[in-house]
Design a protein around this motif. Structure first.
Motif, short mmCIF file in Angstrom:
data_model
loop_
_atom_site.label_atom_id
_atom_site.label_comp_id
_atom_site.label_asym_id
_atom_site.label_seq_id
_atom_site.Cartn_x
_atom_site.Cartn_y
_atom_site.Cartn_z
N MET A 1 0.65 -1.40 0.15
CA MET A 1 -0.25 -0.16 0.03
C MET A 1 0.51 1.61 0.05
N GLY A 2 0.66 1.97 -1.09
CA GLY A 2 1.45 3.44 -0.78
C GLY A 2 0.84 4.47 -0.58
N GLN A 3 1.65 5.88 -0.51
CA GLN A 3 1.20 6.86 -0.16
C GLN A 3 -0.08 7.11 -0.97
N ASP A 4 0.03 7.18 -2.76
CA ASP A 4 -0.47 7.35 -3.29
C ASP A 4 -1.87 7.05 -3.69
N GLU A 5 -2.43 5.57 -3.01
CA GLU A 5 -3.96 5.20 -2.80
C GLU A 5 -4.44 5.70 -0.72
N LEU A 6 -3.41 6.28 -0.03
CA LEU A 6 -4.28 7.19 0.79
C LEU A 6 -4.43 8.03 0.36
N SER A 7 -3.72 8.93 -1.01
CA SER A 7 -4.64 10.52 -0.79
C SER A 7 -4.82 10.53 -1.70
N HIS A 8 -5.63 9.24 -2.78
CA HIS A 8 -6.65 8.74 -3.37
C HIS A 8 -7.37 8.83 -2.47
N PRO B 1 -5.55 -3.41 -1.29
CA PRO B 1 -5.76 -3.98 -2.39
C PRO B 1 -5.38 -5.76 -1.42
N GLN B 2 -4.56 -5.95 -1.46
CA GLN B 2 -4.87 -7.15 -0.81
C GLN B 2 -6.01 -7.96 -0.07
N ALA B 3 -6.78 -6.85 0.31
CA ALA B 3 -8.29 -6.93 0.89
C ALA B 3 -9.16 -8.24 0.23
N ASP B 4 -9.79 -8.93 0.65
CA ASP B 4 -10.73 -9.47 -1.22
C ASP B 4 -12.08 -8.33 -0.66
N VAL B 5 -12.28 -8.15 0.50
CA VAL B 5 -13.49 -7.01 0.42
C VAL B 5 -13.33 -6.65 2.09
N ALA B 6 -14.37 -5.59 1.71
CA ALA B 6 -14.31 -4.33 2.94
C ALA B 6 -15.45 -4.39 3.23
N THR B 7 -16.06 -4.09 4.33
CA THR B 7 -17.13 -3.13 4.96
C THR B 7 -17.14 -2.39 5.88
N ILE B 8 -18.30 -1.78 6.60
CA ILE B 8 -17.80 -0.41 7.58
C ILE B 8 -19.73 -0.94 8.16
N THR B 9 -19.22 -1.16 9.70
CA THR B 9 -20.34 -1.23 10.26
C THR B 9 -20.23 0.11 11.45
N THR C 1 -7.91 -0.79 17.31
CA THR C 1 -7.55 -1.51 15.66
C THR C 1 -7.23 -2.88 16.41
N VAL C 2 -7.64 -4.00 15.45
CA VAL C 2 -7.88 -5.25 16.44
C VAL C 2 -6.75 -5.90 14.45
N GLN C 3 -6.45 -7.05 14.62
CA GLN C 3 -5.75 -7.97 13.56
C GLN C 3 -6.37 -9.67 13.62
N ILE C 4 -5.93 -10.29 12.79
CA ILE C 4 -6.47 -11.74 13.19
C ILE C 4 -5.13 -12.00 11.84
N ASP C 5 -4.19 -12.65 12.15
CA ASP C 5 -3.87 -13.38 11.09
C ASP C 5 -3.91 -14.46 10.24
N SER C 6 -4.08 -14.89 10.59
CA SER C 6 -4.62 -16.66 10.64
C SER C 6 -6.01 -17.10 11.43
N MET C 7 -6.53 -17.18 10.62
CA MET C 7 -7.94 -17.62 11.59
C MET C 7 -7.61 -19.38 12.60
N HIS D 1 -1.81 -13.84 7.14
CA HIS D 1 -0.55 -12.70 7.14
C HIS D 1 -1.90 -11.60 6.28
N ALA D 2 -2.41 -11.04 5.57
CA ALA D 2 -1.89 -10.20 4.54
C ALA D 2 -1.87 -8.94 4.72
N PHE D 3 -1.60 -8.56 6.28
CA PHE D 3 -2.33 -7.21 6.41
C PHE D 3 -0.66 -6.46 7.22
N THR D 4 -0.05 -5.84 6.96
CA THR D 4 0.73 -5.39 7.24
C THR D 4 0.89 -3.83 8.86
N GLU D 5 2.36 -3.12 9.03
CA GLU D 5 2.13 -2.80 9.79
C GLU D 5 1.81 -1.17 9.21
N ALA D 6 2.17 -1.57 8.02
CA ALA D 6 1.29 0.03 6.75
C ALA D 6 0.45 0.19 6.91
#
Length: 276
Positions: A1-8, A39-47, A110-116, A162-167
């Motif tokens: 994930m780059g700065q360009d994606e975040l800025s966009h 982009p590594q997320a297959d889908v995103a939601t907001i609740t 922030t909550v992260q699960i690397d492997s179910m 392990h799809a998500f990094t600290e960045a």
């Protein structure tokens, strides 16, 4: 994930504030921008959950669509038999009263699960997530302390472990801060629209009631040879004695005006005769 994606993504959210979006369309757009952010997320939601009410979830995929297969766009139109959608996965968290989305909402962490397979928290949720083909999740609280946003969370779901990094965590939180502003704006606008609609309905009802009462006064003036004030006073006296709203009595008189002298008119006359 780059700065360009975040800025966009942040720029797109900022532009949303200038438009009169519905709450539903705003949540869907936030979810889709979130999916583009990582982009590594297959889908995103907001609740979100407003004022302790029921939760409301929007997905980056179309309503009822399943998780995208590897390499497939998230708006896949069909669902295989027995497959669990992300919306159902989020609903299952509420049913189980556990899961990363609820934890992010309640604790504002922030909550992260690397492997179910190796996650020890929320084992009921993990079983359901594995059934949906999900291996890792990143959930961030909606908004920040400076914004009066609805209580909520943005959630990123991935089939890969392990799809998500600290960045990614940092970018998701920056995005969520701006998304909270957009959600708060949309929620306030939705409340305003609801108040306007309620006021319009009440005004319409009042105008209709006034018209019916005026008609009933006219009928009584003709039948009882009364002046307008006397006819209206007859309606008010009957309303007080019979404990029935004036507009209800007026409506009955108007509805029966085409027939012979109705019982309602007799009751009005009787009630009026007994008034001081």
């Amino acid at each position: 994930m780059g700065q360009d994606e975040l800025s966009h993504s942040v720029a797109a959210l900022s532009r949303m504030l200038l438009k009169e979006e519905t709450l539903g369309s705003t949540l869907v757009r936030i979810a889709r921008l979130a999916a583009e952010l990582l982009p590594q997320a297959d889908v995103a939601t907001i609740t979100i959950s407003e004022a302790g009410g029921p939760t409301r979830t929007a997905s980056s995929s179309e309503p009822g669509a399943p998780l995208k297969a590897p390499g497939q766009m998230p708006e896949a139109p069909l669902k295989a038999p027995g497959q669990i959608t992300v919306a159902e996965l989020d609903a299952e968290q509420n049913h189980l009263d556990e899961g990363p989305c609820l934890a992010a909402m309640r604790d504002r962490q922030t909550v992260q699960i690397d492997s179910m397979h190796t996650e020890t928290r929320w084992q009921g949720f993990c079983r359901v997530a594995l059934a949906a083909g999900i291996e890792s999740v990143l959930s961030v609280p909606l908004g920040d302390e400076s914004v009066d946003a609805p209580r909520g969370a943005i959630n990123f779901f991935a089939r890969a472990p392990h799809a998500f990094t600290e960045a990614d965590r940092s970018a998701a939180n920056h995005f969520s801060a701006q998304a909270g502003v957009a959600a708060a704006n949309a929620a306030a606008f939705a409340d305003l629209q609801a108040d306007r609609a309620l006021l319009a309905r009440r005004l319409e009802d009042a105008l209709h009631s006034r018209a019916v009462i005026d008609q009933a006064v006219g009928i009584l003036m003709e039948r009882e040879r009364l002046g307008p004030d006397e006819a209206f006073q007859m309606l008010r006296s009957a309303s007080q004695k019979l404990n029935v709203k004036v507009r209800m009595i007026a409506a009955e008189i108007v509805e029966s005006a085409a027939g012979p002298r109705p019982p309602e008119a007799v009751a009005l006359a009787t009630a009026d005769e007994g008034s001081p």
